[in-house]
Design a protein around this motif. Structure first.
Motif, PDB file in Angstrom:
ATOM      1  N   VAL A  84       0.851  -1.190   0.000  1.00  0.00           N
ATOM      2  CA  VAL A  84       0.000   0.000   0.000  1.00  0.00           C
ATOM      3  C   VAL A  84       0.882   1.232   0.000  1.00  0.00           C
ATOM      4  CG1 VAL A  84      -1.625   1.390   1.337  1.00  0.00           C
ATOM      5  CG2 VAL A  84      -1.996  -1.067   1.093  1.00  0.00           C
ATOM      6  N   TYR A 108      -1.471  -1.148  -4.251  1.00  0.00           N
ATOM      7  CA  TYR A 108      -2.630  -0.287  -4.017  1.00  0.00           C
ATOM      8  C   TYR A 108      -2.167   1.125  -3.683  1.00  0.00           C
ATOM      9  CZ  TYR A 108      -5.015  -4.772  -3.628  1.00  0.00           C
ATOM     10  OH  TYR A 108      -5.511  -6.031  -3.876  1.00  0.00           O
ATOM     11  N   ALA A 125      -6.431  -0.036   6.720  1.00  0.00           N
ATOM     12  CA  ALA A 125      -5.687  -0.850   5.749  1.00  0.00           C
ATOM     13  C   ALA A 125      -4.761  -1.844   6.428  1.00  0.00           C
ATOM     14  CB  ALA A 125      -4.886   0.062   4.816  1.00  0.00           C
TER      15      ALA A 125
END
Length: 346
Positions: A84, A108, A125
């Motif tokens: 991420v 992501y 997350a």
């Protein structure tokens, strides 16, 4: 009652939180290599896993590009983990990033509007079991909601520093829980540098905005510098990347290094590739991986008439260069003092 008796009670109520000296023997901090020889050599194998690392420097100093290298290394190493990237700057460039990301399905991007929102999203997350690498770019752009909604004349001294501290405190707990569950959750933060107004001549002329907590929080702090560009027909093809370790709790601090990396596809190099053939060959000689044989040189079962032939061979054969790099890097890790010596002239 001795602690040996107390610790059994603690272990029962708080599992995986107490360790004996014998158990600590196997708790060496693993590293995530960048794939760049100079960086992995100076850092002792790469950035530490299960820890937080800081990349900081001036504009266009290569911070984000090196973060992308770490993403590539992580995705290639952990085939079942995701990455991420939190872009507080709102400047993520996919056309540049795609050269470094081998599996787009496990990458992501999050672009929060303001700091508090970003903290909440990051916390949510980090609950994902497959999240292995979190990157935050940059701390200085974590803007508080109060600053956005207030008048231009209002002042919020320390508001950003408190928000950054809140984020890092939450990440500390999340990293600890992930480690106990065997997940290689690792954090890379980036920050910029500002001119230290009012500083004295003997003090540092630059500082990182966002408070001192970030300096104490990270296990490794790397400062990047932008070097000179190499141009062909007026077109910049590569740039010299310089860096120094301002903190390293998993190896030797106060070291520095440099390497050149390509900005475009040129010859047999791709965008982002490091040009380190000369450096690797020099260290191969220094660590006796390359042996003198009469007027020539031997590397394993391969023979070369001269150093020039050796350099040209590895410059044209990238796969063989990668093999040599791993051998030389391992030799340097085993003998740090020898790796810091001077090269002999041919």
């Amino acid at each position: 009652m001795k602690f040996i008796d107390v610790q059994s009670i603690i272990r029962k109520n708080f599992p995986n939180m107490v360790y004996t000296g014998d158990e600590l023997v196997d708790m060496t901090v693993p590293k995530l290599p960048s794939g760049v020889f100079s960086f992995d050599l100076v850092t002792g194998g790469g950035i530490p896993l299960h820890r937080a690392t800081m990349f900081h420097g001036a504009k266009s100093s290569g911070k984000t590009t090196h973060m992308l290298r770490m993403i590539r290394s992580f995705l290639n190493t952990y085939k079942d983990k995701s990455v991420v990237f939190v872009d507080f700057e709102q400047t993520f460039d996919w056309d540049w990033a795609k050269h470094f990301i081998p599996d787009r399905r496990r990458f992501y991007l999050i672009q929060p509007d303001y700091g508090e929102q970003g903290v909440d999203i990051i916390q949510a997350a980090c609950k994902a079991e497959d999240l292995g690498l979190l990157l935050v770019d940059t701390l200085v752009m974590m803007i508080c909601t109060a600053e956005v909604e207030a008048d231009a004349s209002d002042d919020f001294v320390g508001a950003q520093a408190r928000l950054i501290r809140k984020l890092l405190q939450k990440l500390t707990v999340l990293m600890s829980k992930a480690k106990r569950h065997g997940r290689p959750f690792t954090i890379i933060l980036s920050n910029q540098v500002r001119t230290a107004i009012g500083g004295r001549a003997f003090q540092s002329q630059t500082k990182k905005p966002g408070g001192k907590f970030q300096d104490h929080y990270v296990s490794m702090d790397v400062k990047f510098y932008a070097g000179e560009y190499t141009k062909v027909s007026g077109v910049p093809i590569k740039v010299k990347q310089q860096f120094s370790l301002t903190k390293n709790k998993t190896g030797l601090p106060a070291q520095s290094g440099e390497f050149n990396y390509y900005l475009i596809d040129f010859d047999n190099y791709k965008v982002g590739d490091a040009d380190e053939t000369k450096t690797i060959v020099q260290y191969a000689r220094r660590m006796a991986v390359a042996h003198k044989s009469g007027k020539g040189w031997n590397v394993g079962q391969r023979s070369f008439k001269s150093l020039t032939d050796m350099f040209e061979f590895y410059a044209d054969n990238r796969k063989e260069l990668e093999k040599l790099k791993k051998i030389v890097l391992n030799a340097c890790m085993d003998n740090i003092m020898a790796s810091s010596g001077k090269d002999e002239e041919e």
